[in-house]
Design an enzyme around this catalytic site. Structure first.
Site, PDB file in Angstrom:
ATOM      1  N   PRO A   2       0.834  -1.206   0.000  1.00  0.00           N
ATOM      2  CA  PRO A   2       0.000   0.000   0.000  1.00  0.00           C
ATOM      3  C   PRO A   2       0.868   1.255   0.000  1.00  0.00           C
ATOM      4  CG  PRO A   2      -0.794  -1.580   1.615  1.00  0.00           C
ATOM      5  CD  PRO A   2       0.527  -2.101   1.126  1.00  0.00           C
ATOM      6  N   GLU A   3       0.519   2.206  -0.862  1.00  0.00           N
ATOM      7  CA  GLU A   3       1.259   3.461  -0.941  1.00  0.00           C
ATOM      8  C   GLU A   3       0.467   4.566  -0.244  1.00  0.00           C
ATOM      9  OE1 GLU A   3       4.219   3.453  -1.845  1.00  0.00           O
ATOM     10  OE2 GLU A   3       4.455   1.675  -3.102  1.00  0.00           O
ATOM     11  N   HIS A  91      -5.657 -15.116   9.258  1.00  0.00           N
ATOM     12  CA  HIS A  91      -4.811 -13.930   9.122  1.00  0.00           C
ATOM     13  C   HIS A  91      -5.431 -12.664   9.729  1.00  0.00           C
ATOM     14  CE1 HIS A  91      -2.440 -16.506   6.608  1.00  0.00           C
ATOM     15  NE2 HIS A  91      -3.303 -16.480   5.605  1.00  0.00           N
ATOM     16  N   ARG A 109       1.004 -11.813   5.235  1.00  0.00           N
ATOM     17  CA  ARG A 109       2.463 -11.940   5.224  1.00  0.00           C
ATOM     18  C   ARG A 109       3.115 -11.454   6.524  1.00  0.00           C
ATOM     19  NH1 ARG A 109       4.821 -10.060  -0.526  1.00  0.00           N
ATOM     20  NH2 ARG A 109       6.630 -11.140   0.343  1.00  0.00           N
ATOM     21  N   ARG A 151      24.047  15.211  -5.851  1.00  0.00           N
ATOM     22  CA  ARG A 151      23.572  13.836  -5.701  1.00  0.00           C
ATOM     23  C   ARG A 151      23.751  13.084  -7.014  1.00  0.00           C
ATOM     24  NH1 ARG A 151      20.364  12.316  -1.103  1.00  0.00           N
ATOM     25  NH2 ARG A 151      20.440  14.064   0.362  1.00  0.00           N
TER      26      ARG A 151
END
Length: 270
Positions: A2-3, A91, A109, A151
């Site tokens: 999930p973002e 779960h 997971r 960078r």
């Protein structure tokens, strides 16, 4: 994983059902997540009122008067609202209940986290190093241009670095770079101030668009699976390897960067 938009949609989806309510029970079925769930969590939370739910990066911060509960969804975690009589499924590792309504955490997971802190939340070890939120004024072209000088890291990895800015996941980095006309392999220190101004705008646009589209999934947090997923949206490059560019029609190229897929147009992203 999930973002930011998915986590923000989760926050908005569950908040109306639990905000302002007192904890009536806590159930821990499986404490072994990324870090162990504190064994004394029920005693810590019982009868305390949940004041609000905030988000910092991909962390959900449940604010109580005496501290914060931190939840991270990890790779496969999700939260949904269920009745306190609804039987748990495989779960379903954790419940926090509020007078008939339960917030249930599901994680096949078990890479997520459920932690407690009574210290100042901004100094927590998981949060203190994080860069600015991308949808705030703190994340500006002036800020990121200054951070990028000298960078050599590629620009895609640079904007996905949570020390620089939080929540720019792989999908959104691909899309923002395409809209900005910047090739993902370009060194961050070589991107100009003008390009950064455009890139910052595009990052904000793609994230806000995804959050807005995610609003249509809010019903899934009540009696559903609690997984907003990646929202149905028109993606210009991500997942479109070999397909024609929406601008110049050249076949899109896919490469691997830091073990993630990068898709870009060799014609439009110089």
């Amino acid at each position: 994983m999930p973002e930011l938009p998915e986590v923000e949609t989760t926050r908005r989806g569950i908040s109306p059902h639990v905000k302002g309510k007192r904890v009536s029970s806590v159930t821990i079925r499986q404490a072994s997540l990324r870090w162990p769930i504190p064994t004394n969590l029920e005693a810590t939370l019982l009868r305390h009122k949940l004041i609000d739910i905030h988000r910092r990066g991909k962390y959900l911060l449940f604010e109580f008067t005496h501290g914060h509960l931190l939840i991270h969804l990890g790779m496969s975690g999700s939260l949904r609202i269920v009745g306190d009589k609804e039987l748990p499924q495989k779960h379903d590792h954790f419940d926090i209940c509020f007078s008939g309504t339960c917030l249930r955490y599901h994680d096949p997971r078990r890479f997520g986290a459920i932690l407690w802190t009574s210290d100042a939340i901004e100094s927590h070890r998981l949060l203190s190093h994080l860069g600015p939120e991308p949808l705030t004024d703190e994340f500006s072209s002036e800020y990121i241009f200054k951070q990028s000088r000298k960078r050599t890291k590629d620009i895609k990895s640079f904007i996905m670095d949570s020390h620089i800015v939080v929540g720019v996941g792989n999908i959104y980095a691909n899309e923002a770079l395409f809209s900005s006309g910047i090739r993902p392999t370009k060194a961050a220190g070589k991107v100009t101030a003008k390009q950064y101004a455009l890139l910052v705008d595009e990052i904000k646009i793609v994230l806000q668009r995804s959050i807005t589209q995610g609003g249509t999934t809010l019903r899934d947090f009540v009696g559903g699976d609690g997984k907003p997923g990646y929202f149905v949206q028109q993606l210009n490059v991500y997942g479109r390897k070999g397909q024609p560019c929406v601008i110049c029609a050249k076949p899109l190229k896919e490469i691997r960067q830091s073990q993630r897929s990068s898709v870009y147009c060799t014609g439009c992203q110089k």
